[in-house]
Write an enzyme that holds these catalytic residues in place. Sequence first.
Site, PDB file in Angstrom:
ATOM      1  N   GLY C 145       0.849  -1.286   0.124  1.00  0.00           N
ATOM      2  CA  GLY C 145      -0.065  -0.064   0.079  1.00  0.00           C
ATOM      3  C   GLY C 145       0.883   1.305   0.120  1.00  0.00           C
ATOM      4  O   GLY C 145       2.215   1.275   0.189  1.00  0.00           O
ATOM      5  N   CYS C 146       0.423   2.484  -0.377  1.00  0.00           N
ATOM      6  CA  CYS C 146       1.170   3.595  -0.455  1.00  0.00           C
ATOM      7  C   CYS C 146       1.465   4.245   0.807  1.00  0.00           C
ATOM      8  O   CYS C 146       2.576   4.428   0.979  1.00  0.00           O
ATOM      9  CB  CYS C 146       0.085   4.669  -1.044  1.00  0.00           C
ATOM     10  SG  CYS C 146      -1.565   5.082  -0.428  1.00  0.00           S
ATOM     11  N   TYR C 147       0.720   4.041   1.769  1.00  0.00           N
ATOM     12  CA  TYR C 147       0.916   4.516   3.057  1.00  0.00           C
ATOM     13  C   TYR C 147       2.056   3.677   3.819  1.00  0.00           C
ATOM     14  O   TYR C 147       3.172   3.952   4.376  1.00  0.00           O
ATOM     15  CB  TYR C 147      -0.101   4.562   4.160  1.00  0.00           C
ATOM     16  CG  TYR C 147      -1.266   5.699   3.765  1.00  0.00           C
ATOM     17  CD1 TYR C 147      -0.512   6.984   3.815  1.00  0.00           C
ATOM     18  CD2 TYR C 147      -2.307   5.613   3.628  1.00  0.00           C
ATOM     19  CE1 TYR C 147      -1.584   8.181   3.763  1.00  0.00           C
ATOM     20  CE2 TYR C 147      -3.323   6.789   3.267  1.00  0.00           C
ATOM     21  CZ  TYR C 147      -3.045   8.112   3.365  1.00  0.00           C
ATOM     22  OH  TYR C 147      -3.766   9.056   2.988  1.00  0.00           O
ATOM     23  N   GLU C 309       6.646  10.675  -0.552  1.00  0.00           N
ATOM     24  CA  GLU C 309       7.043   9.602  -1.700  1.00  0.00           C
ATOM     25  C   GLU C 309       5.994  10.048  -2.574  1.00  0.00           C
ATOM     26  O   GLU C 309       5.029  11.064  -1.946  1.00  0.00           O
ATOM     27  CB  GLU C 309       6.692   7.990  -1.140  1.00  0.00           C
ATOM     28  CG  GLU C 309       5.373   7.902  -0.779  1.00  0.00           C
ATOM     29  CD  GLU C 309       4.918   6.517  -0.896  1.00  0.00           C
ATOM     30  OE1 GLU C 309       6.072   5.830  -0.539  1.00  0.00           O
ATOM     31  OE2 GLU C 309       3.724   6.311  -0.824  1.00  0.00           O
TER      32      GLU C 309
END
Lengths: 343, 343, 343, 343
Positions: C145-147, C309
């Site tokens: 996942g991005c987080y 990011e």
Amino acid sequence: MISVAVAGASGYAGGELLRLLLGHPQVRIGSLTAGGNAGTRLGELHPHLGPLADRVLAQTSPDTLAGHDVVFLALPHGASAALAADLPDDTVVIDCGADFRLTDAEQWQAFYGSEHAGSWPYGLPELDARARRELNGAKRIAVPGCYPTAATLALAPAFAAGIAQPEDVVIVAASGTSGAGKGLKPHLLGAEVMGAMSPYGVGGGHRHTPEIEQNLTRVAEVPVTVSFTPTLAPMPRGILATCTAKVHPGVSANEVRAAYEKAYGTERFVQLLPEGQWPTTGAVLASNCVHVQVALDERVGRVIAVSAEDNLTKGTAGGAIQSMNLALGIPEETGLPTTGVAP
Amino acid sequence: MISVAVAGASGYAGGELLRLLLGHPQVRIGSLTAGGNAGTRLGELHPHLGPLADRVLAQTSPDTLAGHDVVFLALPHGASAALAADLPDDTVVIDCGADFRLTDAEQWQAFYGSEHAGSWPYGLPELDARARRELNGAKRIAVPGCYPTAATLALAPAFAAGIAQPEDVVIVAASGTSGAGKGLKPHLLGAEVMGAMSPYGVGGGHRHTPEIEQNLTRVAEVPVTVSFTPTLAPMPRGILATCTAKVHPGVSANEVRAAYEKAYGTERFVQLLPEGQWPTTGAVLASNCVHVQVALDERVGRVIAVSAEDNLTKGTAGGAIQSMNLALGIPEETGLPTTGVAP
Amino acid sequence: MISVAVAGASGYAGGELLRLLLGHPQVRIGSLTAGGNAGTRLGELHPHLGPLADRVLAQTSPDTLAGHDVVFLALPHGASAALAADLPDDTVVIDCGADFRLTDAEQWQAFYGSEHAGSWPYGLPELDARARRELNGAKRIAVPGCYPTAATLALAPAFAAGIAQPEDVVIVAASGTSGAGKGLKPHLLGAEVMGAMSPYGVGGGHRHTPEIEQNLTRVAEVPVTVSFTPTLAPMPRGILATCTAKVHPGVSANEVRAAYEKAYGTERFVQLLPEGQWPTTGAVLASNCVHVQVALDERVGRVIAVSAEDNLTKGTAGGAIQSMNLALGIPEETGLPTTGVAP
Amino acid sequence: MISVAVAGASGYAGGELLRLLLGHPQVRIGSLTAGGNAGTRLGELHPHLGPLADRVLAQTSPDTLAGHDVVFLALPHGASAALAADLPDDTVVIDCGADFRLTDAEQWQAFYGSEHAGSWPYGLPELDARARRELNGAKRIAVPGCYPTAATLALAPAFAAGIAQPEDVVIVAASGTSGAGKGLKPHLLGAEVMGAMSPYGVGGGHRHTPEIEQNLTRVAEVPVTVSFTPTLAPMPRGILATCTAKVHPGVSANEVRAAYEKAYGTERFVQLLPEGQWPTTGAVLASNCVHVQVALDERVGRVIAVSAEDNLTKGTAGGAIQSMNLALGIPEETGLPTTGVAP
């Protein structure tokens, strides 16, 4: 106290009406109605309107709107006419939609594609003396479109003074995305609009075009035609209208300035900025004021007038309340902010 | 009428003070002063303040500020103390800077590196009963920092109720860039801040840290320590403070909720949102209200409280005027907006 | 050349995959598929992908995806498992969704509420040596996942070095709104998100929480628990993760620095910034790099690590392609941007 | 390999040159120089350029720039001429400033107020066949202004085809704030520009006006005059140019379309969008492509052409590198991105 109802309280125009009405010292806010959002707590839809958070929206209908001195209609275009017909004649009905703006049935048909509902007194008091006169005591008022308010106020003085030529008017305006409403469309997603500008309705098709032409024609007293291109800007609110018209040969910068000073010298909500200072939408955020500046480009024989407004305030809800004040015979500026929120 | 002067009228805090004072029914705006901008027309610096556009800024000095009932100081940190000493004792002096916020001289020295000027009554009426009491009739008031206002209001009820543990408090807050002031710094250029988030003052060095600790310690009645990280967000205004503290074993979600309802049930400018609705800075833009919500994360034994405020309104100028009202014995809410500007 | 298909090419993750694959020197872009958008010209959905503008999306199905070396799944959570089961075993299948990220069936059930589909090699090569090893030659990969990518990379070195304590980890992250996808939701409208910050999933309920814990537990070799609060920031892309953990008594700033230098000294896509320079999401826009910085707050005994990011690049599509490179045995950095787009 | 130096590497144009040159397969990046920022680590000024972070800027001078095949000048207007005179004749010198763009000394004098330095081959290959021919093997190249690139590409086909009338051209363009450079000016602060649009250089005074006229006059083969108004938009990058000209009587929409298809059918970096799809700056962010669309407004007899570009990429650095490629005889598109970064 004036009792006021708002139909379409769930949308952006409705929310702005309520924000301003909460600050109006002579208003009591009555029925708040909606379509699909009927039954919802207002605090869910407009968390910025704390004092009304616990109000629940009723279904929009003649019944729920009955019994008020004033009814604002903040409905999708085309929805006002039928509803308005069922409201009492002695209620002040103020339509924020387009239904009653155009006087020419053919233009209406050409741009809206439906039958013309007629026209009501036009809620732009600064347009000319007739406009303010017709709003006094009016029972039905058509609130101008957000772009027409900005564009008309930018160019009207040049036409009223006979300085500008009626052909080759070009208007390019940038609007914050609240102008597109609260409907869910992919190109209005935050990720799409932030950091990006894009035009729409290019080529003369935007429905505000005939309204701008109607206004400028009225002050010019000859038919004015307009090339109008709206663009979507990455901001929530605000319209910056860059408007240009050819001037008649020999017009001087002093004449241009004088025309604008004469037009707006005593207006409370239209401010001609000092020479050299140009409008920014940031300065009129949440204000009922429009800032205007004008220059003469002698190289190309054109006047360039730029106006900045908040599309939801002076461009919609503030303009509507200003007209309400006139209709009710109370001071025009009552309850309307003359300062912006900046930075 | 109360005559009011504003020192530092050219900055963002000064501009917001003027925006709000223009709407205050009992205030007459007197001297407006500045440092480097003395001699400038206000309309050039704050085009959103139309009604004051033609005012010219005087040089900040005891003389130009003399003869007012109230003097607001919106000056760079460290500049208030000397000036305040030269203002009459019976003038209400309200300092928007940090000079008189901290009671502990050592903490002042550690975080500000200069001699401690002392402390004044602290302008956060919602902190506790003592706070409001001390503001009544006060002649000197220290306006809280913008982050401390948001963070304190988020966590104070948990400490006042004895629910939260005093160690391991973590606060991460995002602020609009107006919080960094109007000084020209490369990282504050629009092209740098739009579309980007970045932290600063990381590692405990931000000067608002001891102020937050002072407030929470006061309500907890035991020393509270805080890890505080501010971040810069791509928006002009607003603070979102995400605050978390460990709860004592056995604390239930109901107890947490009850503590916050008790704390803010009757407050006009701090609104505990209905359960499940979380604050957004968009809803408090230009409002003097702070929105608060709280949840208990039972998995990790932490309370998470989030507050949203407008850093320039409740976080600075609105809070200052609220304290002025208390100092002068007029209704606390006079002239202060309870609605936000949205969208 | 490697033939690659993308399922879910109409969404933001799909679009970013295509942007990067167009720059990958060893890739030939094959089938592009979608659900509701099947039949649409790609140029309408992703006008930024000029070279693919005339491609028409096929319907997502095992048939349309057959015959490729690599298939990327960029589908709504829960949609990958069934489709993946119908793809050949020797096809490299890379799932950008959550279906195969969690190893613990109970955690899956608790946070996703459906049956656990199993787990695949985890596509975060920088997590530990095992991660990169498992990706070499893998046929099935779960993209993080991005987080979790941002948060894990910020804190993993502190846990790997035994510096951080496993309880009381607090993570507050701000994400651009593309992270919420392209679905039409009122709170994602541009007018709502511009100028506003808001939290969501507060209180431990966000589905990325167990994934972050799984990663940190893996490197810490003891169970790590996390308080995680995501917030929505007014920007299209980018995640700033502010992460803090208590350190064991006696840990020095030098030890902290050394741990991070050791972890990332040779990594190409994770850059520990020089001391004193803090990450900004603006610097990693469109880049596959993550910027990390760390500080020790000795007053409160906490390490504060911040990472920036691009949620769509390293946080999704770039990370996916990096894993593809490892799976295929080509240089890990092939086709991946190491510079950001700024300002 | 081609060795390349960049003078003015600390600014936005310099940073974008480096971002693109890092992706150019035949370039070796040599000297990087600056004025006031000489001695600074590049990573401090451009944290997005990771691979060059440890480079230290040298002082701009003929010496530090000596010994390269190509020197890019990204200097304030007026600074290039003197420096260029001291660079060897066989070095390819590419000036991103204005010094050598105008062929008419009088126009230069009128708009820039200094002595005319002369003119160099004009770096807009898509302008006409002569442009591309003159760039082949050129040793001195003047990179077009960002607005002239956008506006010229929007209108040139209409003039080349003899469709448009040379008077009454009106151009209104919105630019991201990076176009104003990195200089510290109050109106460029993030808090000022976010959420606000404002015009500048109104009335014909903007220095890009004569450059646009020069280009359109060149393709029209009769003198073209232009009313040009630039506006500042709340985004970091991007130009949206809305351009309109009167058409000769009888011109049809088909003729207009055909003219644009003919002009751009084989161009790699100018894309005429499919009918009905309008450009957005979001789709060309970080791309060297310009998107163009055109419509005929028959009511008012005007063609409306809209172009979107990234002011730093195709509008400055990308255009410069495209010209470099032509000058060196390598494929024109080498190292230049044809995809944008979206959303």
